[in-house]
Write an enzyme that holds these catalytic residues in place. Structure first.
Site, PDB file in Angstrom:
ATOM      1  N   GLY A  40      41.719  44.472  35.740  1.00  0.00           N
ATOM      2  CA  GLY A  40      42.254  43.558  34.883  1.00  0.00           C
ATOM      3  C   GLY A  40      41.659  41.682  33.765  1.00  0.00           C
ATOM      4  CG  ASP A  41      44.312  40.392  32.059  1.00  0.00           C
ATOM      5  OD1 ASP A  41      44.690  40.528  32.488  1.00  0.00           O
ATOM      6  OD2 ASP A  41      44.900  39.236  30.556  1.00  0.00           O
ATOM      7  CD  GLU A  42      47.169  41.160  36.903  1.00  0.00           C
ATOM      8  OE1 GLU A  42      48.527  42.204  36.227  1.00  0.00           O
ATOM      9  OE2 GLU A  42      46.944  41.818  38.059  1.00  0.00           O
TER      10      GLU A  42
END
Lengths: 344, 563
Positions: free
Chosen positions: B478-480
């Site tokens: 994801g956005d990690e």
């Protein structure tokens, strides 16, 4: 190269064969007594070698057996008179009767050896009867119309050059004596000249002399023969008839000399046992019957068919001086003229 | 020990060669034996006929002498008792003596009359003429009565009596020739008596001693008999007849055959022999004048010649076998060398996929095998390199994030564990910076996924640009994002970098015509202070990041001490 190794061995063994001592039986006999086929059976049976010497006269028989004290032969066949002679000359040795089981097959008259003159001496047997016959006359039926009844027909000038006589000294002297009507086995010195004249006359009347029966057949076939003095009796008759001769047989009125031939064993033989086995073998019915069937001779196992028709059989006996007879006969047959013969 | 193909091949080829030469030699040997025997048979037959002709000529010479004597005038005059015959008698005696002197084998020559019971008129032997008293009457002898019944021109030949016959006439041939005048009956005869013993012995001695000579009269009575020689003193010996001793000769004795070539089977005393017999006729007109002559050779003697041949054959077989062995060795080597080369090349190729020289230049099956093998090797190498590329690509795909190209969680954890292990040994520290974008969901929803993906890619580039070469920037999902700092002294450097990152994120990004502000919440954890495993370190960094979120986002927090 195994082959190369074997060959010398083979050759050596081949060469050594004659060196292996094999028993040898030497038989001295008359024609027809030891035919090759019968001998071969015996030889194979016993695994021995057999030599047969045939004789054509008693003189020849004496000459052969006497040479070197009989050491050339093991077993002989001779007539009773000759057996007596050889026994006296110490050329023979006794036959051990226990070794001859086939004697039991013989006719009684031939088993009683002590009753037969000449076979027994000092309680021991020296001869075993094997065959017998008589000496008659054979005549050619094409030439001789009336059967001859006397020995004198041998001297008959009608048959000059057509007579066959036998080349044997003793018998010819005996026959001449019979023809003269005198005792056959003894000749007084005074009668000798007459007998010799008669023998020369006989010689001049014959075509020739034979020894073996086959010779008489050959001569008969080649020449015109009217009369034959049948030394071999019916054996000779059979031979001639088998050869196609138109012949008949008579016994002369003076009487016929008869002989009984026996086996005997020489003193010098190294093969006494083998000789006895041969004698026993000859008394086997197969062998003895062959003698009658082939030769027309009588055997000792069975009587002659129809019996003997002989008016007078004169059994052979030792003669007064066989050596003298033989010597004189030699000269006669060599062709000496009578004037020379009677000279000492 | 395992037998190599070259040993087997050599053995097989040698064996084959041996078999062939052996068989050939054997057949050569046995057929040569037959040829030898056949040749010996022909020789034997020829020799026998020559010998027979010799004998015939000798005997015909004797017969001619008798004929010439009978045709003189003196015999006739003496037999006819013409006046003056005493002189002619003397002439005849002289003539007879002259002949006797020339021919030692002549025993006696006689003139015999047909009258007076065949009285001898003249009889001369080597001692001289017989005196008148000893002349005898011979009419009862076959040589007289048979001669006298002959036709003109015929002669009488007596059968020769055997040595052992006991007769004084043994080994004597009587030749009778009638003496004729005009009358139909012969007047008498000339009688020639010949001792043939010497003649026959000479005949025998003229031949090599391995020849055995048989001689028989017309009745088959054997006069010369090799098989009877060793038996007994011949004077009292038995009589042998040819057809009884050798039954095979019956047809010859009976006159059915003129010549006979036969093999005498082995007896106890004699080996197997080859024998030729012939009937020798002295005079065509006299049926009796026949002698049966035979010679025999032991077969072993003939075959002795072939033994040499056999020896030779064996030598040839041995020589050829050696030659075959050598050839087989060469052939086997020629065959196995390229095979060995191919084998080695295959073994090395299998071991390290290296290419070795192959006999590809050969024009035979082995060459084509080598060429095929080379093609196969090249094909294998090509496929292997293709496989390698694929594998590398797959590996890359397995460890990297397809969108940003950054290492993914799996590769990151590998490197983290590795770094922890290194740090344990070196005593240095490992630092983690956890980055989570703020409000990324809204950006995605408002500007679309494509813009969202571009944002993620920009952030990835940014993260990579602010870190050192040895540090690992990874996307966890994801956005990690997370950054691994290996081999650091303390957490200050991380704080510096985090502040620098936050500084960069205050600027707007221009993406697809939109100005986008992307900020992030950061969390830091350090080894060994915040955990000694990869999971705990990441968890603590995550927790620190969450505390940044709770505290209002767009800031950095340090993880709390575990101990």
């Amino acid at each position: 190269m195994p082959l190369r190794q074997i060959i010398p061995v083979l050759l050596l063994s081949l060469l050594s064969l004659p060196l292996q001592a094999e028993p040898l039986l030497r038989i001295l006999a008359w024609p027809g007594y030891a035919d090759p086929d019968l001998v071969r059976v015996f030889a194979e049976q016993e695994d021995v070698e057999v030599e047969v010497t045939l004789v054509g006269s008693d003189d020849e028989l004496r000459q052969k057996l006497s040479a070197d004290n009989g050491s050339h032969y093991d077993v002989i066949a001779a007539n009773t008179s000759e057996i007596r002679h050889f026994t006296e000359q110490q050329l023979l040795q006794p036959v051990r009767l226990d070794n001859l089981p086939n004697r039991n097959r013989q006719l009684r008259q031939f088993r009683q050896l002590s009753d037969i003159p000449g076979l027994f001496k000092d309680g021991e047997a020296y001869g075993i009867p094997y065959t017998y016959g008589e000496m008659g006359l054979i005549y050619n039926r094409d030439l001789v119309t009336t059967p001859p009844d006397s020995l004198s027909s041998l001297w008959d000038p009608r048959w000059q050059g057509q007579v066959l006589a036998y080349d044997g000294s003793s018998h010819n002297f005996s026959l001449t004596r019979l023809k003269l009507g005198k005792p056959p086995f003894t000749i007084p010195q005074a009668d000798l000249g007459e007998t010799l004249q008669q023998l020369v006359a006989l010689r001049r009347n014959v075509l020739g002399f034979y020894s073996l029966p086959e010779e008489s057949v050959t001569l008969y076939k080649r020449h015109k023969v009217a009369l034959i003095l049948a030394n071999y009796g019916r054996q000779q008759l059979k031979l001639l008839r088998d050869a196609g001769a138109n012949v008949d047989y008579v016994l002369p009125r003076e009487g016929a000399l008869a002989w009984l031939d026996c086996w005997a064993i020489s003193r010098a033989t190294p093969q006494r046992r083998l000789a006895e086995r041969w004698i026993d073998y000859s008394l086997d019915p197969v062998v003895s019957r062959a003698l009658s069937e082939r030769q027309g001779l009588g055997n000792t196992l069975e009587p002659l068919p129809g019996g003997s028709n002989a008016p007078l059989l004169i059994w052979l006996e030792p003669v007064e001086n066989a050596q003298q007879r033989a010597q004189l006969w030699q000269r006669i047959v060599a062709g000496e003229r009578p004037e020379n013969l009677t000279r000492p | 020990m395992k037998l190599g193909i070259s040993v087997k091949l050599t053995a097989l080829l040698s064996l084959f060669g041996l078999l062939l030469t052996g068989l050939a030699s054997y057949y050569l040997f046995s057929s040569s034996q037959q040829i030898l025997i056949d040749a010996a048979k022909r020789d034997l037959q020829t020799a026998n006929q020559v010998l027979g002709r010799n004998l015939q000529l000798s005997l015909q010479g004797f017969a001619n002498d008798a004929r010439v004597l009978a045709e003189q005038s003196q015999p006739l005059d003496v037999l006819e008792q013409r006046p003056g015959r005493e002189l002619e008698e003397k002439e005849l005696v002289g003539l007879f003596q002259a002949l006797l002197a020339v021919h030692p084998e002549y025993r006696r020559i006689r003139l015999v009359t047909a009258r007076e019971h065949g009285l001898e008129r003249i009889s001369v032997d080597h001692q001289g003429p017989a005196d008148a008293n000893s002349l005898g009457e011979k009419g009862h002898f076959p040589y007289v009565f048979e001669t006298l019944r002959l036709a003109r021109g015929e002669q009488y030949f007596s059968d020769i009596a055997q040595h052992g016959s006991g007769s004084a006439e043994a080994m004597t041939l009587h030749i009778g020739n009638p003496v004729w005048n005009q009358a139909p009956e012969a007047l008498g005869l000339i009688l020639l008596s010949i001792d043939v013993q010497a003649l026959f012995l000479r005949l025998e001695s003229e031949l090599p001693d391995y020849y055995q000579v048989f001689l028989a009269n017309s009745q088959g009575d054997l006069l010369l008999y090799p098989d009877g020689k060793n038996r007994q003193a011949s004077l009292h010996g038995p009589q042998y007849r040819l057809h009884e001793e050798l039954p095979l000769t019956r047809s010859l004795v009976e006159g059915e055959a003129q010549n006979l070539l036969t093999r005498l089977p082995a007896t106890r005393k004699q080996p197997e022999r080859i024998a030729a017999f012939t009937r020798v006729r002295i005079d065509e007109r006299s049926p009796n004048s026949v002698l049966l002559l035979g010679i025999a050779i032991p077969e072993a003697h003939i075959l002795r010649e072939s033994q040499r041949l056999g020896q030779r054959s064996v030598q040839i077989v041995i020589a050829l076998s050696v030659l075959t062995l050598l050839l087989a060795l060469l052939l086997a080597r020629a065959l196995t060398r390229p095979l060995n080369q191919i084998g080695q090349a295959i073994a090395r190729f299998a071991r390290n996929r290296s290419l070795h020289p192959l006999p590809t230049g050969r024009q035979d099956e082995l060459g084509s095998l080598a060429r095929n093998l080379r093609d196969m090797q090249e094909e294998i190498l090509r496929q292997i390199s293709e496989l390698n590329e694929n594998r590398i690509e797959l590996e890359r795909l397995a460890h990297h994030d397809p969108l940003t190209g950054l290492p993914n969680r799996r590769l990151f954890f590998d490197r983290l564990e590795h770094a922890i292990a290194n740090a344990k040994r070196s005593g240095k520290r490992v630092g983690l910076l956890f980055v989570d974008l703020d409000h990324f969901k809204e950006i995605n929803d408002e500007l679309g996924h494509a813009i969202g993906d571009e944002v993620l890619c920009s952030i990835a580039r940014l993260l990579s640009s602010i870190t050192r070469g040895g540090d690992t920037v990874a996307r966890l999902g994801g956005d990690e994002f997370i950054i691994l700092f290996d081999q650091i002294e303390d957490g200050k450097i991380l704080s510096g970098i985090a502040q620098k990152l936050l500084g960069h994120l205050q600027n707007r990004l221009l993406l697809g015509g939109h100005q986008v502000l992307v900020q992030a919440s950061l969390g830091i954890s350090l080894y060994p202070e915040h955990g000694d495993t990869a999971e705990s370190l990441v968890q603590n960094a995550d927790k620190a990041m969450y505390s940044s979120k709770r505290d209002g986002r767009n800031r950095v927090s340090l993880a709390r001490h575990e101990h």
